[in-house]
Design an enzyme around this catalytic site. Structure first.
Site, mmCIF file in Angstrom:
data_model
loop_
_atom_site.group_PDB
_atom_site.id
_atom_site.type_symbol
_atom_site.label_atom_id
_atom_site.label_comp_id
_atom_site.label_asym_id
_atom_site.label_seq_id
_atom_site.Cartn_x
_atom_site.Cartn_y
_atom_site.Cartn_z
ATOM 1 N N TYR A 45 81.036 15.528 89.372
ATOM 2 C CA TYR A 45 81.631 16.535 88.490
ATOM 3 C C TYR A 45 82.368 15.869 87.331
ATOM 4 O O TYR A 45 82.218 16.263 86.169
ATOM 5 C CB TYR A 45 82.596 17.404 89.295
ATOM 6 C CG TYR A 45 83.259 18.499 88.492
ATOM 7 C CD1 TYR A 45 82.639 19.727 88.307
ATOM 8 C CD2 TYR A 45 84.514 18.309 87.928
ATOM 9 C CE1 TYR A 45 83.237 20.734 87.575
ATOM 10 C CE2 TYR A 45 85.124 19.307 87.188
ATOM 11 C CZ TYR A 45 84.488 20.516 87.025
ATOM 12 O OH TYR A 45 85.095 21.502 86.292
ATOM 13 N N SER A 91 95.122 22.113 83.650
ATOM 14 C CA SER A 91 94.694 20.970 84.449
ATOM 15 C C SER A 91 95.092 19.695 83.725
ATOM 16 O O SER A 91 95.655 19.728 82.629
ATOM 17 C CB SER A 91 93.181 21.013 84.683
ATOM 18 O OG SER A 91 92.504 20.933 83.454
ATOM 19 N N LYS A 127 98.489 12.926 94.183
ATOM 20 C CA LYS A 127 97.715 14.100 93.757
ATOM 21 C C LYS A 127 97.103 14.738 95.004
ATOM 22 O O LYS A 127 96.131 14.244 95.564
ATOM 23 C CB LYS A 127 96.631 13.694 92.763
ATOM 24 C CG LYS A 127 95.864 14.874 92.178
ATOM 25 C CD LYS A 127 94.862 14.395 91.129
ATOM 26 C CE LYS A 127 94.129 15.583 90.502
ATOM 27 N NZ LYS A 127 93.340 16.327 91.501
ATOM 28 N N GLU A 185 100.886 22.856 95.619
ATOM 29 C CA GLU A 185 99.546 22.786 96.207
ATOM 30 C C GLU A 185 99.578 23.256 97.654
ATOM 31 O O GLU A 185 100.406 22.800 98.453
ATOM 32 C CB GLU A 185 99.043 21.344 96.147
ATOM 33 C CG GLU A 185 97.551 21.208 96.146
ATOM 34 C CD GLU A 185 96.941 21.403 94.764
ATOM 35 O OE1 GLU A 185 95.705 21.338 94.671
ATOM 36 O OE2 GLU A 185 97.679 21.624 93.788
#
Length: 783
Positions: A45, A91, A127, A185
């Protein structure tokens, strides 16, 4: 999409690549953000995103309004109410090397005019590989929770988020702003993920590919009670809208969030200085990664000083003051115990490696993809070898190399790809030859409808979520019904719902009972009335995806009309010689028409017998051909006689009008037209369809309107839309009969320009094209 290096692309090739990248990345975004079922690895991706950005950097005037570089996440799912974020959830740009991390520090310094000798402080945070969420607190009380969605509008999942123990319903301590959006998150620990999957597998229920998918699927449940049963966790480490400032630095903000009851990150974020600090902390987190108990896929660097963050601001869809340094895919060594072959619904054979179980990134891996026989040969992978597998977190792991130092002695024999299908019929496998004469890497079972494995895969596709989506009919039930002979084609599903004898037998079976059977029948009956687009997609014809199915459904009033058009097209398909000519480099539609026209007379005379220069001869015979096309044709045919014979043969194999009409439908094209025609050319397919149609009430899909103010016009949306998303605007325009284009040209009728409109607005003004605001557009279409 071409594989030409970006530096070598022509502008026309760049336009084509950007269009295909936009469509491809949008498809992957929906799979990842809405369906919680990624279709490519993070690395694949990211490579697509990087190519898109590189092309846009080289050709800035070609940046599309729907460019992936301008998009965050995906549009919200319809089952959840929309939530507009007070501040967009953007993002981050990515860095993949030390050099790129150092360049990030250099960019920050250049923008702020800070010399290399001065100190810049950063926070470095792990992350987390989960699902982004935003929590709105008013006077310390949680009032709303949402997913990221497309970055501007997310999904209201307040009730689901309230079930997560890490999320305080009321903030602790004091000093919080009257209004604050806390962001972070949602994730799942690896041990909890493994335990859930094990229990689900034992119960015959759905399992998840990885923790990120599990977290996303668990949070986005219609029933919050299901979310409450899932082991979801939450890290809070950022904020959106705030009514007043509450810290001077990123580090200070994390400390305040912790005081108010949030788990910030584990391991904790660290504060580092300058570029070297960024590299050092990355190395530390990479070592810690396998020990954490949850997935992280990189390190996020943020300029620590919030005033510097404000000065740096944003570019496109991401902040200048932050970047994500991504980890490489995780690897491990294990033993290849076997190679099994899987058969897809179109007969494609995919080899799958069966591995000695090994833990990669906290997940037990037993299978890996080998792609195709050519890949096995390239790797020279053999059963019994020790192999290196790579897990990118999103899809089935892949074998990337063989550990030759660990190959057994004596060495196992090279793998020989079977020549027959693994199905009981053992029908031969074949590699298709393309029109250009090249052999496909994919081997296919030639048994087609006779192959039981293909038939099962067709049935699975038919009941899949985006096709008929039949509630209560999962893969295990479908497999069992097929083996018993109860369901061998789609029509049998609907016959089962009224077969009293079979239903009575089913009620007595373990795992069914009265309620389960009633639910199954209810699920089947609910799909007797079906939209024509789902019907087309459910048939499972090659190259006919969802988008093409919708296009076809909108272009034919009845399913019978579509079938008749496809059968007529089957009698007018292009011949192999025509297709071979059409694949020559540089031979586009116009050149192909000229070449076929030249061959229609049955003889193509040599225009210049006194020379052997074939390229020169071709140029005289077909004067308007480009030099690249002449050169490619000369190389392909070699002699004048071969070229002349090729033109005559191509002309005799030219497609008929019925095929051309089908292929000319905007959004269909030659590949899909050929596949659909060949599907309906098969007797068994026509019989299968007839049996199915007899069981259904197929409903037409809504056609674009033709009596509106914008019907038939070409519209371009540019700049920021404030009252609807770009997708909503596109759907609205198309529903009113307009065509939405991505670039402005002389064919454009109207440009709707929002704030930030750039080159497209200028082009429209230069061409004298009508321009209006978003409010004027809404007023126009409302009237």
């Amino acid at each position: 999409m071409s594989q030409i290096p970006v530096a070598d692309l022509t502008e026309a090739q760049a336009v084509e690549d950007l269009e295909r990248l936009a469509d491809l990345l949008a498809t992957h975004d929906i799979a990842y953000h809405q369906e919680d079922n990624p279709t490519v690895s993070d690395a694949e991706y990211d490579a697509l995103k990087r190519r898109n950005l590189d092309i846009e950097t080289r050709f800035p005037h070609l940046v599309r309004d729907n460019s992936p570089s301008m998009r965050v996440g995906a549009t919200r799912a319809e089952q959840f109410a929309p939530v507009e974020h007070g501040v967009p959830m953007l993002s981050l740009d990515n860095a993949f090397s030390n050099d790129e991390a150092i360049e990030f520090d250099a960019r920050v310094r250049r923008f702020l005019r800070i010399s290399p000798s001065e100190t810049v402080a950063y926070t470095a945070e792990p992350k987390i590989d989960g699902l982004s969420a935003s929590l709105r607190y008013e006077k310390g009380v949680l009032v709303q929770g949402a997913t990221r969605g497309d970055g501007r509008v997310g999904e209201d999942v307040t009730a689901n988020l309230r079930t997560i123990a890490d999320i305080p319903h009321r903030l602790k301590g004091s000093g919080w702003p009257d209004v604050i959006e806390v962001r972070g998150e949602v994730y799942v620990e690896l041990a909890a993920f493994a335990a859930f999957n094990k229990a689900a597998e034992e119960a015959g229920q759905r399992t998840y590919a990885n923790p990120r998918n599990f977290a996303a699927g668990s949070l986005r449940q219609i029933d919050p009670k299901i979310s409450a049963q899932r082991p979801l966790r939450f890290f809070g480490y950022a904020w959106g809208l705030v009514s007043e400032g509450f810290a001077d630095s990123q580090w200070g903000a994390l400390e305040r969030l912790a005081e108010w009851g949030f788990v910030t990150t584990a391991p904790p974020a660290q504060r580092v200085l300058n570029a070297q600090g960024l590299l050092d902390i990355y190395a530390q987190f990479e070592v810690l990664r396998p020990t954490l108990g949850f997935d992280i896929d990189g390190v996020v660097y943020k300029v620590d000083d919030l005033e510097l963050q404000r000065r740096l601001g944003f570019v496109s869809r991401s902040p200048r003051w932050a970047i994500a340094r991504k980890f490489p895919a995780q690897r491990a060594r294990t033993v290849l115990e076997a190679i099994d072959l899987q058969v897809g619904r179109t007969g494609a054979i995919t080899p799958v490696a069966r591995l000695k179980p090994v833990t990669v990134g906290g997940v037990s891996v037993t299978n890996a993809t080998l792609h195709n026989g050519d890949e096995i040969a390239r790797l020279d992978v053999r059963v019994g070898d020790t192999v290196v597998i790579q897990r990118a977190g999103d899809v089935i792991p892949q074998i990337v190399e063989v550990a030759l130092d660990a190959r057994p002695d004596p060495a196992p024999p090279p793998y020989e790809f079977p020549h027959v299908c693994p199905c009981p019929l053992q029908t031969p496998l074949a590699r298709e030859v393309t029109a250009s004469g090249q052999e496909s890497v994919v081997r296919r079972c030639t048994g087609e409808f006779a192959c039981p494995f293909q038939r099962v895969e067709h049935l699975r596709h038919f009941v899949s979520r985006r096709a008929f989506d039949i509630e209560g009919l999962g893969e295990k039930q479908l497999q069992a019904f097929f083996e018993e002979g109860w369901i061998t084609e789609p029509a049998d599903i609907f016959k089962l719902a009224r077969d009293a004898e079979k239903l009575a037998v089913l009620r007595e079976r373990e795992g069914y009972g009265e309620t389960s059977v009633a639910n199954l029948v209810k699920g089947i009956e609910a799909r007797r009335t079906i939209g024509m687009d789902r019907m087309i997609y459910g048939l499972g014809a090659r190259d006919i995806g969802e988008t093409t199915s919708t296009v076809l459904a909108r272009n034919f009033d009845r399913f019978e009309d579509l079938q008749a058009a496809a059968e007529a097209a089957a009698r007018a398909l292009p011949g192999e010689t025509y297709l071979e000519l059409s694949t020559a480099p540089g031979v586009g539609p116009k050149a192909l028409d000229m070449l076929v026209e030249a061959g229609k007379g049955g003889v193509v005379a040599d225009p210049w017998p006194q020379t052997d220069d074939l390229e020169l001869k071709i140029g005289h015979a077909v004067p308007k051909l480009t030099k690249p096309a002449r050169a490619a044709l000369a190389q392909r045919y070699g002699t004048w006689d071969a070229f002349a014979d090729g033109l005559v043969a191509a002309a005799s194999g030219a497609p008929g009008d019925d095929y051309l009409h089908l292929a000319a439908i905007d959004g269909v094209g030659p590949v899909a037209a050929q596949s659909l025609a060949r599907f309906f050319a098969e007797d068994h397919n026509r019989q299968k369809v007839a049996n199915l149609v007899a069981e259904l009430d197929i409903q037409p899909v809504a056609k674009p309107k033709t009596d509106t103010a914008v019907a038939g016009k070409t519209i371009v949306f540019t700049g920021s839309l404030e009252k609807m998303t770009r997708d909503e605007a596109k759907a609205q325009a198309e529903g009113l009969g307009a065509k939405v284009a991505s670039s402005v040209s002389k064919k454009t009728d109207l440009v709707v320009a929002g704030p930030g409109a750039g080159s497209k607005l200028k082009t429209a003004t230069d061409l004298g094209i009508q321009v209006m605001t978003e409010d004027e557009w809404l007023e126009l279409v409302a009237g």
